[in-house]
Design a protein around this motif. Sequence first.
Motif, short mmCIF file in Angstrom:
data_model
loop_
_atom_site.label_atom_id
_atom_site.label_comp_id
_atom_site.label_asym_id
_atom_site.label_seq_id
_atom_site.Cartn_x
_atom_site.Cartn_y
_atom_site.Cartn_z
N VAL A 52 46.89 51.02 38.85
CA VAL A 52 45.99 51.96 38.29
C VAL A 52 46.36 51.97 36.64
O VAL A 52 45.33 51.86 35.57
N ALA A 53 47.56 51.94 36.47
CA ALA A 53 48.06 51.89 34.98
C ALA A 53 47.48 50.73 34.08
O ALA A 53 46.88 50.89 33.09
N ALA A 54 47.57 49.68 34.68
CA ALA A 54 47.03 48.21 34.24
C ALA A 54 45.72 48.48 33.80
O ALA A 54 45.19 47.95 33.00
N PHE A 55 44.89 49.08 34.88
CA PHE A 55 43.49 49.06 34.60
C PHE A 55 43.09 50.14 33.52
O PHE A 55 42.30 49.84 32.60
N CYS A 56 43.88 51.37 33.25
CA CYS A 56 43.83 52.16 32.15
C CYS A 56 44.13 51.39 30.65
O CYS A 56 43.76 51.86 29.70
N PHE A 57 44.91 50.38 31.09
CA PHE A 57 45.29 49.59 29.65
C PHE A 57 44.50 48.37 29.64
O PHE A 57 44.93 47.55 28.58
N GLY A 58 43.36 48.36 30.41
CA GLY A 58 42.50 47.24 30.23
C GLY A 58 42.15 46.05 31.12
O GLY A 58 41.63 45.14 31.03
N ALA A 59 43.12 46.24 32.10
CA ALA A 59 42.96 44.98 33.28
C ALA A 59 41.49 45.40 34.01
O ALA A 59 40.99 46.70 34.22
N PRO A 60 40.72 44.23 34.58
CA PRO A 60 39.68 44.58 35.13
C PRO A 60 39.46 45.37 36.28
O PRO A 60 40.29 45.01 37.10
N ALA A 61 38.81 46.37 36.52
CA ALA A 61 38.62 47.16 37.61
C ALA A 61 38.45 46.21 38.86
O ALA A 61 39.36 46.73 40.04
N GLU A 62 37.79 45.21 39.00
CA GLU A 62 37.23 44.46 40.37
C GLU A 62 38.62 43.87 40.67
O GLU A 62 39.02 44.05 41.69
N LYS A 63 39.23 43.36 39.92
CA LYS A 63 40.70 42.42 39.91
C LYS A 63 41.52 43.47 40.68
O LYS A 63 42.59 43.10 41.65
N VAL A 64 41.76 44.64 40.14
CA VAL A 64 42.85 45.63 40.15
C VAL A 64 42.64 46.07 41.77
O VAL A 64 43.41 46.14 42.62
N ARG A 65 41.21 46.50 42.00
CA ARG A 65 40.76 46.99 43.22
C ARG A 65 40.97 45.87 44.37
O ARG A 65 41.51 46.23 45.45
N LYS A 66 40.86 44.67 44.24
CA LYS A 66 40.95 43.46 45.01
C LYS A 66 42.36 43.09 45.30
O LYS A 66 42.70 43.33 46.59
N ASP A 67 43.19 43.40 44.46
CA ASP A 67 44.65 43.21 45.01
C ASP A 67 45.04 44.55 45.54
O ASP A 67 46.07 44.21 46.58
N LEU A 68 44.72 45.64 45.26
CA LEU A 68 45.25 46.98 45.83
C LEU A 68 44.87 46.68 47.26
O LEU A 68 45.66 47.14 48.24
N GLU A 69 43.73 46.38 47.59
CA GLU A 69 43.08 46.13 49.18
C GLU A 69 43.68 44.96 49.80
O GLU A 69 44.02 45.09 50.98
N ARG A 70 43.95 43.78 48.99
CA ARG A 70 44.51 42.92 49.62
C ARG A 70 45.88 43.00 50.02
O ARG A 70 46.37 42.66 51.35
N PHE A 71 46.64 43.80 49.39
CA PHE A 71 48.02 44.09 49.80
C PHE A 71 48.22 45.45 50.40
O PHE A 71 49.48 45.88 50.42
N ALA A 72 47.27 46.04 51.04
CA ALA A 72 47.18 47.19 51.74
C ALA A 72 47.92 48.45 50.76
O ALA A 72 48.67 49.43 51.52
N LEU A 73 47.62 48.36 49.45
CA LEU A 73 48.18 49.38 48.66
C LEU A 73 46.99 50.40 48.26
O LEU A 73 47.42 51.47 47.68
N TRP A 74 45.80 50.33 48.59
CA TRP A 74 44.63 51.41 48.31
C TRP A 74 44.99 52.76 48.94
O TRP A 74 44.77 53.74 48.17
N GLU A 75 45.74 52.78 49.87
CA GLU A 75 46.08 53.97 50.84
C GLU A 75 47.10 54.75 49.91
O GLU A 75 47.23 55.78 50.16
N HIS A 76 47.80 54.03 48.91
CA HIS A 76 48.90 54.74 48.61
C HIS A 76 48.23 55.34 47.09
O HIS A 76 49.34 55.79 46.20
N LEU A 77 47.14 55.30 46.96
CA LEU A 77 46.65 55.99 45.35
C LEU A 77 46.39 57.50 45.89
O LEU A 77 45.73 57.51 46.98
N SER A 78 46.15 58.21 44.75
CA SER A 78 45.67 59.61 44.98
C SER A 78 44.05 59.41 44.91
O SER A 78 43.52 58.39 44.74
N SER A 79 43.57 60.57 45.42
CA SER A 79 41.93 60.64 45.56
C SER A 79 41.46 60.44 44.10
O SER A 79 40.34 59.70 44.00
#
Length: 209
Positions: A52-79
């Motif tokens: 999430v921090a990487a996105f805030c500093f400019g990382a592409p949202a699509e890639k960030v979300r893809k990695d979060l979902e691929r590694f089962a990390l999405w559930e570890h984010l706040s709402s």
Amino acid sequence: MNPSELRTETLRRFAAWRLNPNEHLPLVESLVDLQPKSASQVAARAIAAGYVAAFCFGAPAEKVRKDLERFALWEHLSSEEQALLTNPDGSDQAKAFHSWLIEAIQFMAWSMGLVTLDQFAPCSETLASQFPKAGADPSQFIANARLRPIGELLQEADTLYMLHWLAVEANLQGQPDQRVVLPRISFRRHAADWVVGAAETWDDVSLDT
């Protein structure tokens, strides 16, 4: 250490720092009333927050979300974090706010023994290097994570609680202490309270002072 002993140490620290604490603040909860997070939970949360921090500093949202979902990390984010990545073209204010997650990650990295912790200094410039690179499978890192002794974690939680009160009051009075930066302390306190189990989820952590 019981809550009274933790507070005694916190007050000793404030004296050494030449800060005036509010000695009437409630003590932290006893360990029996808490549900501390496991090392794997802390590791997964820290990595997810890093994306999430990487996105805030400019990382592409699509890639960030893809990695979060691929590694089962999405559930570890706040709402709020999930909403931010679901609507990446949202307000710049939300991105600026969540960029302070690096300070929560600093605390979680410290809790795993990866970095030192100076409450008056910003997060380490080498913080990202303590975690798997973006796009790399973090499963081994998460499985191998270990936490500092619970007494150390509780001590920092109590210290951050009192520093947070000090920072809030100073800002309200228009006389902020340049050492005690409110967003930094707020995000670190949030992480500390979550790690020691003051709330079950990140969303449920109360930052009342």
